[in-house]
Scaffold this motif. Sequence first.
Motif, PDB file in Angstrom:
ATOM      1  N   GLY A 192       0.849  -1.043  -0.147  1.00 50.04           N
ATOM      2  CA  GLY A 192       0.088   0.003   0.070  1.00 50.04           C
ATOM      3  C   GLY A 192       0.869   1.457   0.004  1.00 50.04           C
ATOM      4  N   VAL A 193       0.273   2.379  -0.666  1.00 52.56           N
ATOM      5  CA  VAL A 193       1.033   3.693  -0.630  1.00 52.56           C
ATOM      6  C   VAL A 193      -0.026   4.688  -0.124  1.00 52.56           C
ATOM      7  CG1 VAL A 193       2.272   5.358  -2.296  1.00 52.56           C
ATOM      8  CG2 VAL A 193       2.489   2.676  -2.554  1.00 52.56           C
ATOM      9  N   ASP A 194      -0.021   5.580   0.828  1.00 58.00           N
ATOM     10  CA  ASP A 194      -0.369   6.843   0.916  1.00 58.00           C
ATOM     11  C   ASP A 194      -0.479   7.698  -0.135  1.00 58.00           C
ATOM     12  OD1 ASP A 194      -1.225   5.560   3.503  1.00 58.00           O
ATOM     13  OD2 ASP A 194       0.182   6.525   4.486  1.00 58.00           O
ATOM     14  N   VAL A 195      -1.839   8.252  -0.651  1.00 57.96           N
ATOM     15  CA  VAL A 195      -1.902   9.472  -1.490  1.00 57.96           C
ATOM     16  C   VAL A 195      -2.752  10.363  -0.689  1.00 57.96           C
ATOM     17  CG1 VAL A 195      -1.361   8.026  -3.375  1.00 57.96           C
ATOM     18  CG2 VAL A 195      -3.701   8.461  -2.738  1.00 57.96           C
ATOM     19  N   ASN A 196      -2.543  11.765  -1.170  1.00 56.83           N
ATOM     20  CA  ASN A 196      -3.077  12.828  -0.396  1.00 56.83           C
ATOM     21  C   ASN A 196      -4.062  13.521  -1.382  1.00 56.83           C
ATOM     22  OD1 ASN A 196      -0.001  12.842   0.938  1.00 56.83           O
ATOM     23  ND2 ASN A 196      -1.734  12.619   2.289  1.00 56.83           N
ATOM     24  N   ASP A 197      -4.010  13.338  -2.488  1.00 54.88           N
ATOM     25  CA  ASP A 197      -4.921  13.984  -3.314  1.00 54.88           C
ATOM     26  C   ASP A 197      -5.575  13.012  -4.409  1.00 54.88           C
ATOM     27  OD1 ASP A 197      -4.502  16.689  -3.097  1.00 54.88           O
ATOM     28  OD2 ASP A 197      -2.440  16.189  -3.748  1.00 54.88           O
ATOM     29  N   ILE A 198      -7.047  13.023  -4.680  1.00 50.52           N
ATOM     30  CA  ILE A 198      -7.517  12.131  -5.518  1.00 50.52           C
ATOM     31  C   ILE A 198      -8.084  13.066  -6.784  1.00 50.52           C
ATOM     32  CG2 ILE A 198      -9.828  10.608  -5.906  1.00 50.52           C
ATOM     33  CD1 ILE A 198      -7.441   9.324  -4.100  1.00 50.52           C
ATOM     34  N   ASP A 199      -7.861  12.597  -7.797  1.00 49.16           N
ATOM     35  CA  ASP A 199      -8.531  13.013  -9.045  1.00 49.16           C
ATOM     36  C   ASP A 199      -9.877  12.643  -9.206  1.00 49.16           C
ATOM     37  OD1 ASP A 199      -9.360  13.406 -11.783  1.00 49.16           O
ATOM     38  OD2 ASP A 199      -7.062  13.501 -12.602  1.00 49.16           O
ATOM     39  N   HIS A 200     -10.917  13.472  -8.956  1.00 54.46           N
ATOM     40  CA  HIS A 200     -12.300  13.398  -9.089  1.00 54.46           C
ATOM     41  C   HIS A 200     -12.753  12.779 -10.382  1.00 54.46           C
ATOM     42  CE1 HIS A 200     -13.657  15.571  -5.259  1.00 54.46           C
ATOM     43  NE2 HIS A 200     -12.398  14.981  -5.113  1.00 54.46           N
ATOM     44  N   ALA A 201     -12.324  13.371 -11.491  1.00 54.72           N
ATOM     45  CA  ALA A 201     -12.621  13.032 -12.908  1.00 54.72           C
ATOM     46  C   ALA A 201     -12.403  11.378 -13.395  1.00 54.72           C
ATOM     47  CB  ALA A 201     -12.145  13.838 -13.930  1.00 54.72           C
ATOM     48  N   LYS A 202     -11.192  11.199 -12.759  1.00 57.81           N
ATOM     49  CA  LYS A 202     -10.773   9.801 -12.838  1.00 57.81           C
ATOM     50  C   LYS A 202     -11.322   8.798 -11.915  1.00 57.81           C
ATOM     51  CE  LYS A 202      -6.936  10.027 -15.810  1.00 57.81           C
ATOM     52  NZ  LYS A 202      -5.903  10.696 -15.573  1.00 57.81           N
ATOM     53  N   MET A 203     -11.718   9.324 -10.697  1.00 57.46           N
ATOM     54  CA  MET A 203     -12.387   8.419  -9.952  1.00 57.46           C
ATOM     55  C   MET A 203     -13.764   8.256 -10.330  1.00 57.46           C
ATOM     56  SD  MET A 203     -12.221   6.534  -7.255  1.00 57.46           S
ATOM     57  CE  MET A 203     -11.058   7.133  -6.059  1.00 57.46           C
ATOM     58  N   ILE A 204     -14.342   9.150 -10.997  1.00 59.42           N
ATOM     59  CA  ILE A 204     -15.688   9.098 -11.757  1.00 59.42           C
ATOM     60  C   ILE A 204     -15.450   8.128 -12.918  1.00 59.42           C
ATOM     61  CG2 ILE A 204     -17.344  10.251 -13.235  1.00 59.42           C
ATOM     62  CD1 ILE A 204     -17.190  12.659 -11.187  1.00 59.42           C
ATOM     63  N   LEU A 205     -14.582   7.917 -13.528  1.00 60.83           N
ATOM     64  CA  LEU A 205     -14.237   6.989 -14.710  1.00 60.83           C
ATOM     65  C   LEU A 205     -14.102   5.724 -14.095  1.00 60.83           C
ATOM     66  CD1 LEU A 205     -13.869   6.350 -17.369  1.00 60.83           C
ATOM     67  CD2 LEU A 205     -11.363   7.133 -17.251  1.00 60.83           C
ATOM     68  N   ALA A 206     -13.423   5.445 -12.844  1.00 63.32           N
ATOM     69  CA  ALA A 206     -13.316   4.395 -12.221  1.00 63.32           C
ATOM     70  C   ALA A 206     -14.645   3.650 -11.870  1.00 63.32           C
ATOM     71  CB  ALA A 206     -12.563   4.426 -11.163  1.00 63.32           C
ATOM     72  N   ILE A 207     -15.599   4.793 -11.263  1.00 57.17           N
ATOM     73  CA  ILE A 207     -17.048   4.069 -11.052  1.00 57.17           C
ATOM     74  C   ILE A 207     -17.736   3.591 -12.357  1.00 57.17           C
ATOM     75  CG2 ILE A 207     -19.323   4.956 -10.265  1.00 57.17           C
ATOM     76  CD1 ILE A 207     -17.815   7.078  -8.534  1.00 57.17           C
ATOM     77  N   ASP A 208     -17.635   4.274 -13.398  1.00 54.37           N
ATOM     78  CA  ASP A 208     -18.061   4.065 -14.644  1.00 54.37           C
ATOM     79  C   ASP A 208     -17.549   2.642 -15.144  1.00 54.37           C
ATOM     80  OD1 ASP A 208     -19.619   6.180 -14.470  1.00 54.37           O
ATOM     81  OD2 ASP A 208     -18.492   7.319 -15.919  1.00 54.37           O
ATOM     82  N   ARG A 209     -16.299   2.514 -14.891  1.00 56.84           N
ATOM     83  CA  ARG A 209     -15.645   1.111 -15.262  1.00 56.84           C
ATOM     84  C   ARG A 209     -16.508  -0.047 -14.390  1.00 56.84           C
ATOM     85  NH1 ARG A 209      -9.667   1.926 -17.477  1.00 56.84           N
ATOM     86  NH2 ARG A 209     -10.267   3.337 -19.419  1.00 56.84           N
ATOM     87  N   LEU A 210     -16.314   0.388 -13.328  1.00 58.24           N
ATOM     88  CA  LEU A 210     -17.140  -0.803 -12.313  1.00 58.24           C
ATOM     89  C   LEU A 210     -18.410  -1.191 -12.843  1.00 58.24           C
ATOM     90  CD1 LEU A 210     -16.071  -0.235  -8.583  1.00 58.24           C
ATOM     91  CD2 LEU A 210     -15.057  -2.071 -10.200  1.00 58.24           C
ATOM     92  N   ARG A 211     -19.357  -0.001 -13.207  1.00 54.87           N
ATOM     93  CA  ARG A 211     -20.639  -0.351 -13.433  1.00 54.87           C
ATOM     94  C   ARG A 211     -20.599  -1.201 -14.986  1.00 54.87           C
ATOM     95  NH1 ARG A 211     -22.796   1.816 -17.515  1.00 54.87           N
ATOM     96  NH2 ARG A 211     -21.580   3.636 -17.375  1.00 54.87           N
ATOM     97  N   GLN A 212     -19.728  -0.796 -15.774  1.00 56.40           N
ATOM     98  CA  GLN A 212     -19.760  -1.583 -17.103  1.00 56.40           C
ATOM     99  C   GLN A 212     -19.305  -2.845 -16.846  1.00 56.40           C
ATOM    100  OE1 GLN A 212     -16.786   0.797 -19.580  1.00 56.40           O
ATOM    101  NE2 GLN A 212     -18.166   2.454 -19.336  1.00 56.40           N
ATOM    102  N   ARG A 213     -18.193  -3.391 -15.836  1.00 53.89           N
ATOM    103  CA  ARG A 213     -17.906  -4.588 -15.522  1.00 53.89           C
ATOM    104  C   ARG A 213     -19.141  -5.449 -14.988  1.00 53.89           C
ATOM    105  NH1 ARG A 213     -12.574  -7.078 -14.273  1.00 53.89           N
ATOM    106  NH2 ARG A 213     -12.890  -8.899 -13.099  1.00 53.89           N
ATOM    107  N   ALA A 214     -19.864  -4.854 -14.086  1.00 56.67           N
ATOM    108  CA  ALA A 214     -20.961  -5.630 -13.456  1.00 56.67           C
ATOM    109  C   ALA A 214     -22.042  -5.689 -14.451  1.00 56.67           C
ATOM    110  CB  ALA A 214     -21.655  -4.545 -12.227  1.00 56.67           C
ATOM    111  N   GLU A 215     -22.156  -4.659 -15.500  1.00 54.75           N
ATOM    112  CA  GLU A 215     -23.219  -4.791 -16.441  1.00 54.75           C
ATOM    113  C   GLU A 215     -22.819  -5.968 -17.238  1.00 54.75           C
ATOM    114  OE1 GLU A 215     -23.935  -1.255 -18.362  1.00 54.75           O
ATOM    115  OE2 GLU A 215     -24.963  -0.544 -16.696  1.00 54.75           O
ATOM    116  N   SER A 216     -21.635  -6.354 -17.647  1.00 53.82           N
ATOM    117  CA  SER A 216     -21.180  -7.252 -18.623  1.00 53.82           C
ATOM    118  C   SER A 216     -21.052  -8.782 -17.859  1.00 53.82           C
ATOM    119  CB  SER A 216     -19.567  -7.150 -18.984  1.00 53.82           C
ATOM    120  OG  SER A 216     -18.779  -7.526 -17.868  1.00 53.82           O
ATOM    121  N   LEU A 217     -21.262  -8.562 -16.511  1.00 52.85           N
ATOM    122  CA  LEU A 217     -21.313 -10.065 -15.939  1.00 52.85           C
ATOM    123  C   LEU A 217     -22.748 -10.698 -15.520  1.00 52.85           C
ATOM    124  CD1 LEU A 217     -18.366  -9.538 -13.232  1.00 52.85           C
ATOM    125  CD2 LEU A 217     -18.348 -10.924 -15.398  1.00 52.85           C
ATOM    126  N   ARG A 218     -23.511  -9.584 -15.840  1.00 56.26           N
ATOM    127  CA  ARG A 218     -24.964  -9.830 -15.456  1.00 56.26           C
ATOM    128  C   ARG A 218     -25.573 -11.111 -16.624  1.00 56.26           C
ATOM    129  NH1 ARG A 218     -27.302  -3.989 -14.687  1.00 56.26           N
ATOM    130  NH2 ARG A 218     -26.698  -3.878 -12.571  1.00 56.26           N
TER     131      ARG A 218
END
Length: 196
Positions: free
Chosen positions: A170-196
């Motif tokens: 593990g590595v500590d980070v102090n900043d999160i790029d909100h746009a990239k986090m939103i993209l990560a959420i979308d990727r998880l949604r797409q993955r879940a949809e593909s597994l249905r």
Amino acid sequence: LSDRDWRCGLSEAAKVALVKDATFFEQIEAVAPVLASRDAAACEQVVKRCAELHLRHIVDSGDPFELTEARPLDFGHWAAHKLEQRTDWRVRHGEAVAIGIALDVTYAALIGMLPEADAQRILTCLESLGFVLFDEAINDHESLLRGLEEFREHLGGRLTVQLLDRIGHGVDVNDIDHAKMILAIDRLRQRAESLR
């Protein structure tokens, strides 16, 4: 325990393995379907190693009461805390932690911190343990991302989020790029949809 509650404990074992012990993660990965089927002997080994790693962190970290901002055992938890709250605790803690881990490893891969192959192994392992790695509640990006500020307040100072640069580290980070986090959420949604 119900199957659901049994499985919830496995997300905490995966979490500590991912931030502390690559070999332990490989062991979980190798027997994930067996663990999901509630094999007592396999689970006993995982519980013992998980407890050892938690105890070692508490005893040897130099910060047993978590007075500093670094809290590696909170890996996956900033989103988990918000997800539990957003679903009025319909999503149990261990389920929320699995989703939080999935979100953070997807994000770490997107920013080039974690190799994509490692991220895919982690997601596949969590799914093999029986977790669904998406819930509609995280689609409310604005609300979910407020969880970062709440997590900073929980830490009592600067935002510090544990991410992975490889399995077992593990590595500590102090900043999160909100746009990239939103993209990560979308990727998880797409993955879940593909597994249905």
